[in-house]
Design a protein around this motif. Structure first.
Motif, PDB file in Angstrom:
ATOM      1  N   ASP A 156      41.379  53.027  50.468  1.00 47.79           N
ATOM      2  CA  ASP A 156      40.781  51.739  50.122  1.00 47.79           C
ATOM      3  C   ASP A 156      39.346  51.747  50.636  1.00 47.79           C
ATOM      4  O   ASP A 156      39.093  51.492  51.811  1.00 47.79           O
ATOM      5  N   VAL A 157      38.414  52.034  49.755  1.00 51.78           N
ATOM      6  CA  VAL A 157      37.020  52.206  50.159  1.00 51.78           C
ATOM      7  C   VAL A 157      36.482  50.951  50.859  1.00 51.78           C
ATOM      8  O   VAL A 157      35.738  51.042  51.850  1.00 51.78           O
ATOM      9  N   ASP A 158      36.866  49.781  50.381  1.00 53.34           N
ATOM     10  CA  ASP A 158      36.336  48.536  50.932  1.00 53.34           C
ATOM     11  C   ASP A 158      36.760  48.294  52.373  1.00 53.34           C
ATOM     12  O   ASP A 158      36.183  47.436  53.058  1.00 53.34           O
ATOM     13  N   ASP A 159      37.780  49.018  52.840  1.00 56.88           N
ATOM     14  CA  ASP A 159      38.258  48.831  54.212  1.00 56.88           C
ATOM     15  C   ASP A 159      37.439  49.635  55.218  1.00 56.88           C
ATOM     16  O   ASP A 159      37.579  49.444  56.421  1.00 56.88           O
ATOM     17  N   TYR A 160      36.563  50.514  54.729  1.00 59.40           N
ATOM     18  CA  TYR A 160      35.745  51.345  55.604  1.00 59.40           C
ATOM     19  C   TYR A 160      34.396  50.671  55.882  1.00 59.40           C
ATOM     20  O   TYR A 160      33.851  49.995  55.006  1.00 59.40           O
ATOM     21  N   PHE A 161      33.877  50.868  57.091  1.00 59.04           N
ATOM     22  CA  PHE A 161      32.531  50.381  57.386  1.00 59.04           C
ATOM     23  C   PHE A 161      31.564  51.057  56.416  1.00 59.04           C
ATOM     24  O   PHE A 161      31.593  52.280  56.231  1.00 59.04           O
ATOM     25  N   ALA A 162      30.705  50.233  55.809  1.00 58.36           N
ATOM     26  CA  ALA A 162      29.885  50.720  54.696  1.00 58.36           C
ATOM     27  C   ALA A 162      29.001  51.898  55.100  1.00 58.36           C
ATOM     28  O   ALA A 162      28.901  52.897  54.374  1.00 58.36           O
ATOM     29  N   GLY A 163      28.343  51.791  56.255  1.00 61.35           N
ATOM     30  CA  GLY A 163      27.447  52.862  56.686  1.00 61.35           C
ATOM     31  C   GLY A 163      28.187  54.152  56.972  1.00 61.35           C
ATOM     32  O   GLY A 163      27.657  55.246  56.747  1.00 61.35           O
ATOM     33  N   ILE A 164      29.430  54.047  57.463  1.00 65.18           N
ATOM     34  CA  ILE A 164      30.238  55.236  57.726  1.00 65.18           C
ATOM     35  C   ILE A 164      30.679  55.875  56.418  1.00 65.18           C
ATOM     36  O   ILE A 164      30.626  57.099  56.262  1.00 65.18           O
ATOM     37  N   TRP A 165      31.120  55.064  55.468  1.00 61.70           N
ATOM     38  CA  TRP A 165      31.542  55.620  54.178  1.00 61.70           C
ATOM     39  C   TRP A 165      30.390  56.354  53.499  1.00 61.70           C
ATOM     40  O   TRP A 165      30.581  57.398  52.879  1.00 61.70           O
ATOM     41  N   GLN A 166      29.172  55.828  53.633  1.00 62.32           N
ATOM     42  CA  GLN A 166      28.022  56.436  52.964  1.00 62.32           C
ATOM     43  C   GLN A 166      27.694  57.825  53.494  1.00 62.32           C
ATOM     44  O   GLN A 166      27.009  58.591  52.821  1.00 62.32           O
ATOM     45  N   THR A 167      28.177  58.173  54.668  1.00 63.82           N
ATOM     46  CA  THR A 167      27.935  59.527  55.176  1.00 63.82           C
ATOM     47  C   THR A 167      28.677  60.578  54.354  1.00 63.82           C
ATOM     48  O   THR A 167      28.439  61.775  54.520  1.00 63.82           O
ATOM     49  N   ASN A 168      29.563  60.140  53.481  1.00 59.21           N
ATOM     50  CA  ASN A 168      30.345  61.059  52.655  1.00 59.21           C
ATOM     51  C   ASN A 168      29.955  61.014  51.184  1.00 59.21           C
ATOM     52  O   ASN A 168      30.605  61.654  50.361  1.00 59.21           O
ATOM     53  N   VAL A 169      28.919  60.251  50.859  1.00 51.64           N
ATOM     54  CA  VAL A 169      28.542  60.028  49.461  1.00 51.64           C
ATOM     55  C   VAL A 169      27.251  60.765  49.138  1.00 51.64           C
ATOM     56  O   VAL A 169      26.232  60.591  49.816  1.00 51.64           O
ATOM     57  N   LEU A 170      27.295  61.585  48.108  1.00 46.86           N
ATOM     58  CA  LEU A 170      26.116  62.262  47.585  1.00 46.86           C
ATOM     59  C   LEU A 170      26.056  62.027  46.079  1.00 46.86           C
ATOM     60  O   LEU A 170      27.058  62.221  45.376  1.00 46.86           O
ATOM     61  N   ASP A 171      24.902  61.593  45.617  1.00 45.56           N
ATOM     62  CA  ASP A 171      24.726  61.299  44.190  1.00 45.56           C
ATOM     63  C   ASP A 171      25.825  60.370  43.684  1.00 45.56           C
ATOM     64  O   ASP A 171      26.427  60.592  42.619  1.00 45.56           O
ATOM     65  N   GLN A 172      26.121  59.350  44.505  1.00 45.24           N
ATOM     66  CA  GLN A 172      27.078  58.294  44.164  1.00 45.24           C
ATOM     67  C   GLN A 172      28.528  58.796  44.053  1.00 45.24           C
ATOM     68  O   GLN A 172      29.378  58.105  43.497  1.00 45.24           O
ATOM     69  N   THR A 173      28.801  59.968  44.587  1.00 50.47           N
ATOM     70  CA  THR A 173      30.161  60.501  44.588  1.00 50.47           C
ATOM     71  C   THR A 173      30.600  60.789  46.011  1.00 50.47           C
ATOM     72  O   THR A 173      29.864  61.427  46.769  1.00 50.47           O
ATOM     73  N   ALA A 174      31.796  60.327  46.379  1.00 53.66           N
ATOM     74  CA  ALA A 174      32.335  60.579  47.720  1.00 53.66           C
ATOM     75  C   ALA A 174      33.067  61.918  47.723  1.00 53.66           C
ATOM     76  O   ALA A 174      33.892  62.193  46.848  1.00 53.66           O
ATOM     77  N   TYR A 175      32.766  62.733  48.740  1.00 52.71           N
ATOM     78  CA  TYR A 175      33.382  64.047  48.849  1.00 52.71           C
ATOM     79  C   TYR A 175      34.240  64.187  50.111  1.00 52.71           C
ATOM     80  O   TYR A 175      34.894  65.223  50.291  1.00 52.71           O
ATOM     81  N   GLY A 176      34.233  63.215  50.974  1.00 60.12           N
ATOM     82  CA  GLY A 176      35.029  63.265  52.188  1.00 60.12           C
ATOM     83  C   GLY A 176      35.533  61.887  52.551  1.00 60.12           C
ATOM     84  O   GLY A 176      34.990  60.864  52.092  1.00 60.12           O
ATOM     85  N   VAL A 177      36.570  61.845  53.367  1.00 63.05           N
ATOM     86  CA  VAL A 177      37.138  60.583  53.857  1.00 63.05           C
ATOM     87  C   VAL A 177      36.908  60.522  55.360  1.00 63.05           C
ATOM     88  O   VAL A 177      37.350  61.408  56.092  1.00 63.05           O
ATOM     89  N   PRO A 178      36.171  59.506  55.850  1.00 59.23           N
ATOM     90  CA  PRO A 178      35.907  59.423  57.288  1.00 59.23           C
ATOM     91  C   PRO A 178      37.204  59.463  58.101  1.00 59.23           C
ATOM     92  O   PRO A 178      38.163  58.752  57.793  1.00 59.23           O
ATOM     93  N   TRP A 179      37.202  60.307  59.125  1.00 53.72           N
ATOM     94  CA  TRP A 179      38.379  60.456  59.981  1.00 53.72           C
ATOM     95  C   TRP A 179      38.177  59.718  61.302  1.00 53.72           C
ATOM     96  O   TRP A 179      39.050  59.005  61.776  1.00 53.72           O
TER      97      TRP A 179
END
Length: 422
Positions: free
Chosen positions: A112-135
């Motif tokens: 659930d992307v919306d449950d993650y802190f926005a700045g933390i989720w963005q560390t996994n996003v490149l070119d508007q695509t997420a490639y990792g899930v913050p652990w």
């Protein structure tokens, strides 16, 4: 007689049959290989049995890698087509493996992307695509001696740079010889990077192909950083020159320290019982109000070459559950990246973690380029030279960091130029 022998043999046959069934089940189970680093690789094994019980046809093999060797091990495995199915990646490593096309985009059904802190989720996003899930999360904020601050006349930590300087001046007037208001180790780039997070302009420009360290915002942060040393608020030393950070903090040799969540446990263990009520954490002050900090930590990725992607994503989904993240926090002290996990009463009761919860709403990712760690290291070296040499101005230091960043990014510019050619 025959019946008695049969009665004895039947349990043996049943046991052999059961063992054969277990062996067959183990042999036919899908094996998911998971590489994890440092202490996380050690303790995550305790979480795996529950996953395997919920997925009886999946077995997880955890390999623990030391952080010092993990990056090279992953690159060697990529070159040899021997990457695992799932791995823990430091957030600053992710762009490199995305550039290699080694990791898959995140399956939208996993989290659930919306449950993650926005700045933390963005560390996994490149070119508007997420490639990792913050652990888990790594961000920096203030650890401070509130008893020393109270003795200087302040009941609360600073929320702006101006307030912070005012407090540091008051602390300086009361300080014992060789004592300072703040510790900013010169051999660490993270404190300067945290101060630089207050600027609106990015640290790189032109599509992340050139440095932007000559921007007014970064030079303001660099000036503030230099003033800390020139005004005598911070010692011009590296962490390696301090025998024991926790002992020095306990002795009152510095009042403020910019550091991360792992030190909550260290301060609880290493400071004497008489000082456990005398220290606290606080969000970083900003240039004009509550400040931003850096968004760091580690993420979970599934590699593109995995033949077991369904089971790999099941493992990522399990390790991302709030209840599992809370167990992981209890074992490691690592902070969870999901807001819902922070609703847990035990985490809310941790007075030292509260500032991190507040700070996590104001974090920014570092530039998402494979070369970032090298650029950050050069930034630290130039800043150290500026502080210790005394002959380099802020403008000159900013220009030098830009030059070094541009040199590091030269290949990136060349590759992008070739890509744009018809």
């Amino acid at each position: 007689m025959t019946n008695r022998i049969a009665a004895r043999l039947i349990p043996i046959f049943l046991l052999a049959w059961a063992l054969a069934g277990c062996q067959e089940s183990a042999d036919t189970a899908t094996v998911v290989r998971f590489w994890a680093m440092g202490r996380e690789g050690e303790v995550v094994r305790e979480l795996i049995p529950d996953f395997e019980r919920a997925h009886p046809n999946v077995r997880v093999e955890v390999q623990q890698l030391p952080w010092t060797a993990a990056h090279q091990k992953l690159l060697t495995a990529f070159a040899g087509d021997a990457l695992p199915d799932v791995a823990q990646l430091g957030n600053t490593w992710l762009p490199e493996f995305v550039a290699l096309r080694a990791v898959d985009p995140v399956d939208p059904s996993v989290v659930d992307v919306d449950d993650y802190f926005a700045g933390i989720w963005q560390t996994n996003v490149l070119d508007q695509t997420a490639y990792g899930v913050p652990w888990y999360i790594d961000t920096r904020l203030l650890f401070y001696r509130r008893d020393l601050l109270a003795a200087a006349g302040y009941a609360a930590p600073p929320t702006t740079w101006e307030e912070w300087v005012e407090m540091l001046r008051a602390l300086e007037q009361r300080a014992a010889p060789h004592s300072y208001g703040v510790l900013l180790p010169l051999n660490e780039y993270e404190p300067l990077l945290a101060l630089a997070a207050q600027q609106e302009a990015p640290l790189l420009r032109d599509g992340d192909t050139r440095g932007n360290f000559r921007s007014d915002g970064f030079k303001r942060a660099l000036r503030f950083y230099l003033d800390m040393f020139e005004d005598g608020f911070a010692p011009a030393t590296g962490a390696h020159q301090i025998a024991n950070t926790w002992d020095e903090f306990a002795r009152g040799h510095f009042t403020f320290y910019i550091t991360g969540p792992w030190n909550i446990g260290e301060f609880k263990r290493r400071l004497p019982a008489s000082l456990q009520a005398s220290w606290m954490t606080a969000p970083l002050p900003g240039a004009n109000g509550p400040g931003y900090s850096t968004a760091g930590g580690a993420s979970l990725v599934v590699f593109s070459g995995s033949p077991r992607k369904k089971e790999a994503w099941q493992l990522v989904q399990y390790l991302s559950r709030p209840d599992v993240q809370l167990r992981f926090h209890a074992m490691t002290g690592n902070l969870p990246p999901r807001r819902s996990a922070w609703n847990d009463e035990r985490l809310q009761a941790d007075v030292y973690a509260r500032a991190f919860r507040e700070q996590l709403e104001r974090v920014k990712p570092a530039p998402m380029v494979p070369e970032w760690e090298r650029i950050a290291s050069e930034m630290q070296l130039v800043a150290e030279r500026m502080v210790q040499g005394g002959r380099m101005t802020v403008d000159e230091a900013a220009a030098e960091i830009d030059r070094r960043a541009d040199r590091i990014l030269e290949k990136r510019r060349w590759l992008l130029a070739r890509k744009e050619q018809p």
